[in-house]
Motif scaffolding. Structure first.
Motif, PDB file in Angstrom:
ATOM      1  N   MET A   1       7.553  77.735 -52.135  1.00 24.26           N
ATOM      2  CA  MET A   1       7.693  77.480 -50.716  1.00 24.26           C
ATOM      3  C   MET A   1       6.617  76.487 -50.301  1.00 24.26           C
ATOM      4  O   MET A   1       5.498  76.523 -50.774  1.00 24.26           O
ATOM      5  N   ARG A   2       6.984  75.605 -49.417  1.00 25.11           N
ATOM      6  CA  ARG A   2       6.024  74.635 -48.869  1.00 25.11           C
ATOM      7  C   ARG A   2       6.123  74.663 -47.346  1.00 25.11           C
ATOM      8  O   ARG A   2       7.209  74.616 -46.784  1.00 25.11           O
ATOM      9  N   ILE A   3       4.979  74.718 -46.690  1.00 21.47           N
ATOM     10  CA  ILE A   3       4.918  74.775 -45.232  1.00 21.47           C
ATOM     11  C   ILE A   3       4.266  73.501 -44.718  1.00 21.47           C
ATOM     12  O   ILE A   3       3.258  73.052 -45.255  1.00 21.47           O
ATOM     13  N   SER A   4       4.849  72.919 -43.683  1.00 24.11           N
ATOM     14  CA  SER A   4       4.225  71.755 -43.064  1.00 24.11           C
ATOM     15  C   SER A   4       4.322  71.869 -41.547  1.00 24.11           C
ATOM     16  O   SER A   4       5.223  72.506 -41.010  1.00 24.11           O
ATOM     17  N   THR A  60       7.936  73.375 -40.533  1.00 23.71           N
ATOM     18  CA  THR A  60       9.014  73.292 -41.513  1.00 23.71           C
ATOM     19  C   THR A  60       8.640  74.146 -42.709  1.00 23.71           C
ATOM     20  O   THR A  60       7.519  74.061 -43.228  1.00 23.71           O
ATOM     21  N   VAL A  61       9.582  74.986 -43.142  1.00 26.23           N
ATOM     22  CA  VAL A  61       9.385  75.807 -44.326  1.00 26.23           C
ATOM     23  C   VAL A  61      10.459  75.421 -45.324  1.00 26.23           C
ATOM     24  O   VAL A  61      11.644  75.549 -45.045  1.00 26.23           O
ATOM     25  N   GLU A  62      10.020  74.917 -46.470  1.00 25.06           N
ATOM     26  CA  GLU A  62      10.950  74.492 -47.511  1.00 25.06           C
ATOM     27  C   GLU A  62      10.859  75.474 -48.676  1.00 25.06           C
ATOM     28  O   GLU A  62       9.767  75.747 -49.160  1.00 25.06           O
ATOM     29  N   GLN A  63      11.982  76.000 -49.075  1.00 26.69           N
ATOM     30  CA  GLN A  63      12.032  76.916 -50.227  1.00 26.69           C
ATOM     31  C   GLN A  63      12.096  76.111 -51.512  1.00 26.69           C
ATOM     32  O   GLN A  63      12.650  75.025 -51.532  1.00 26.69           O
ATOM     33  N   GLY A  64      11.546  76.660 -52.559  1.00 29.46           N
ATOM     34  CA  GLY A  64      11.694  75.997 -53.837  1.00 29.46           C
ATOM     35  C   GLY A  64      10.472  75.784 -54.493  1.00 29.46           C
ATOM     36  O   GLY A  64       9.835  75.454 -55.271  1.00 29.46           O
TER      37      GLY A  64
END
Length: 64
Positions: A1-4, A60-64
């Motif tokens: 997961m990446r948070i921006s 923004t939360v990106e899964q992966g």
């Protein structure tokens, strides 16, 4: 997961810091920022709620 956080959009409402205080904080000017080392969210289950709570959708939360 990446948070921006889109700092151009953030208005400093602080809802993210209230929802997930182990991941988000506010800087000296009141704008949201990630706590050091939290770019991946460290598995905090409240990250999604923090992103939904943002009134301007700056998170923004990106899964992966």
């Amino acid at each position: 997961m990446r948070i921006s956080i889109n700092t151009d959009v953030c208005i400093g409402a602080g809802q993210c810091a209230l929802a997930a205080p182990k991941v988000f904080t506010q800087d000296d000017e009141g704008f949201s920022e990630l706590l050091p080392g939290q770019e991946d969210g460290a598995g905090d289950p409240m990250i999604g709620e923090a992103a939904r709570a943002c009134p301007v959708r700056a998170i923004t939360v990106e899964q992966g």
